[in-house]
Design a protein around this motif. Structure first.
Motif, PDB file in Angstrom:
ATOM      1  N   VAL A  68       0.843  -1.187   0.000  1.00 41.57           N
ATOM      2  CA  VAL A  68       0.000   0.000   0.000  1.00 41.57           C
ATOM      3  C   VAL A  68       0.884   1.244   0.000  1.00 41.57           C
ATOM      4  O   VAL A  68       1.569   1.521   0.995  1.00 41.57           O
ATOM      5  CB  VAL A  68      -0.951   0.024   1.204  1.00 41.57           C
ATOM      6  N   GLU A  69       0.844   1.974  -1.116  1.00 44.91           N
ATOM      7  CA  GLU A  69       1.629   3.207  -1.228  1.00 44.91           C
ATOM      8  C   GLU A  69       0.849   4.395  -0.672  1.00 44.91           C
ATOM      9  O   GLU A  69      -0.387   4.396  -0.679  1.00 44.91           O
ATOM     10  CB  GLU A  69       1.984   3.515  -2.692  1.00 44.91           C
ATOM     11  N   SER A  70       1.594   5.387  -0.234  1.00 45.94           N
ATOM     12  CA  SER A  70       1.001   6.643   0.216  1.00 45.94           C
ATOM     13  C   SER A  70       2.038   7.748   0.054  1.00 45.94           C
ATOM     14  O   SER A  70       3.218   7.472  -0.198  1.00 45.94           O
ATOM     15  CB  SER A  70       0.549   6.545   1.669  1.00 45.94           C
ATOM     16  N   GLY A  71       1.574   8.993   0.184  1.00 50.81           N
ATOM     17  CA  GLY A  71       2.503  10.104   0.163  1.00 50.81           C
ATOM     18  C   GLY A  71       2.504  10.919  -1.114  1.00 50.81           C
ATOM     19  O   GLY A  71       3.181  11.946  -1.198  1.00 50.81           O
ATOM     20  N   GLY A  72       1.761  10.471  -2.116  1.00 49.14           N
ATOM     21  CA  GLY A  72       1.711  11.233  -3.357  1.00 49.14           C
ATOM     22  C   GLY A  72       0.939  12.529  -3.190  1.00 49.14           C
ATOM     23  O   GLY A  72       0.278  12.750  -2.169  1.00 49.14           O
ATOM     24  N   GLY A 124       1.912  -2.629  -5.666  1.00 46.26           N
ATOM     25  CA  GLY A 124       0.915  -1.852  -4.974  1.00 46.26           C
ATOM     26  C   GLY A 124      -0.057  -1.234  -5.964  1.00 46.26           C
ATOM     27  O   GLY A 124       0.066  -1.421  -7.179  1.00 46.26           O
ATOM     28  N   GLN A 125      -1.020  -0.466  -5.450  1.00 44.46           N
ATOM     29  CA  GLN A 125      -2.026   0.145  -6.316  1.00 44.46           C
ATOM     30  C   GLN A 125      -1.549   1.469  -6.912  1.00 44.46           C
ATOM     31  O   GLN A 125      -2.184   2.007  -7.815  1.00 44.46           O
ATOM     32  CB  GLN A 125      -3.342   0.360  -5.539  1.00 44.46           C
ATOM     33  N   GLY A 126      -0.437   1.979  -6.390  1.00 43.09           N
ATOM     34  CA  GLY A 126       0.154   3.195  -6.936  1.00 43.09           C
ATOM     35  C   GLY A 126      -0.289   4.455  -6.215  1.00 43.09           C
ATOM     36  O   GLY A 126      -1.368   4.514  -5.625  1.00 43.09           O
ATOM     37  N   SER A 180       5.762   6.352   0.744  1.00 51.83           N
ATOM     38  CA  SER A 180       5.878   5.178   1.607  1.00 51.83           C
ATOM     39  C   SER A 180       5.148   4.015   0.963  1.00 51.83           C
ATOM     40  O   SER A 180       4.195   4.198   0.197  1.00 51.83           O
ATOM     41  CB  SER A 180       5.273   5.453   2.984  1.00 51.83           C
ATOM     42  N   CYS A 181       5.585   2.819   1.297  1.00 49.57           N
ATOM     43  CA  CYS A 181       4.942   1.601   0.814  1.00 49.57           C
ATOM     44  C   CYS A 181       4.930   0.616   1.971  1.00 49.57           C
ATOM     45  O   CYS A 181       5.988   0.121   2.387  1.00 49.57           O
ATOM     46  CB  CYS A 181       5.704   1.033  -0.376  1.00 49.57           C
TER      47      CYS A 181
END
Lengths: 117, 108
Positions: free
Chosen positions: A5-9, A108-110, A21-22
């Motif tokens: 699970v990516e985040s931070g975009g 991840g989903q991007g 982050s992933c």
């Protein structure tokens, strides 16, 4: 099951910074290398960086070398990508992926990064 | 850097037909080639690694072949869910790992 699970975009101005982050689960994170791959809107896939399982070796594509830093915290099962001096051409969906000796067997989903000029 | 060239850019076929997608490397990469499928709004999915090894859970209608510079992904008896974009990727000489530009498989 394996989950990434990516985040931070988000949206950032030219020259700015972001940290992606992933968060990984469902496998022994500390045993595997991890990749970042990006995809500009409507375009193809572009490999960005790889970090080995023990954080001992990092690799980058030329266009991000010196601006991006890959890292990982095996205690937190988390992969990171620190992106500095961002340019409009860095605009893309950023995927993290689990390494299978070169191929990426889980993605991840991007998370979308948009760099405005 | 090894360049991968995929052809055709777009392939129009009907369900039930057989799709043949090509990936050509700028120099020999032995069998260090993988194939991915990507559907709109989704992440890529690994189908084939090391040119001809199918990932567990991928239907047997997907097969890969080739070595050196010329590789083929064959999808026999196309199902509606197979229409997507397909990418090849090499791991022979890196960094960087490189991808082909993709082949869009569309319904005719």
């Amino acid at each position: 099951q394996v989950q990434l699970v990516e985040s931070g975009g988000g949206v950032v101005q030219f020259g700015g910074s972001l940290r992606l982050s992933c968060e990984a689960s469902g496998f022994a994170f500390s045993d595997y290398g991890m990749h970042w791959v990006r995809q500009p809107p409507g375009k193809g896939l572009e490999w960005v960086s790889l970090i080995h399982s023990d954080s001992g070796n990092e690799y980058y594509r030329d266009s991000v070398e010196g601006r991006f830093t890959i890292s990982r915290d095996n205690a937190k099962n988390t992969l990171y990508l620190q992106m500095d001096s961002l340019r409009p051409e860095d605009t893309a969906i950023y995927y993290c992926g689990k390494d299978r000796g070169g191929p990426i067997d889980y993605w991840g989903q991007g998370t979308l990064v948009t760099v405005s000029s | 850097e090894i360049v991968l060239t995929q052809s055709p850019a777009t392939l129009s076929l009907s369900p039930g037909e057989t799709a043949t997608l090509s990936c050509r490397a700028s120099r020999s990469i032995s069998t260090w080639l993988a194939w991915y499928q990507q559907k709109p709004g989704q992440a890529p999915r690994l189908l084939i690694y090391d040119a001809s090894n199918t990932v567990t859970g991928i239907p047997p209608r997907f097969s890969g072949s080739g070595s050196g510079t010329d590789f083929t992904l064959t999808i026999s008896s196309l199902e509606p869910e197979d229409f997507a974009v397909y990418y090849c990727q090499q791991r022979f000489n890196w960094p960087p790992f490189t991808f082909g530009q993709g082949t869009k498989l569309e319904i005719k």
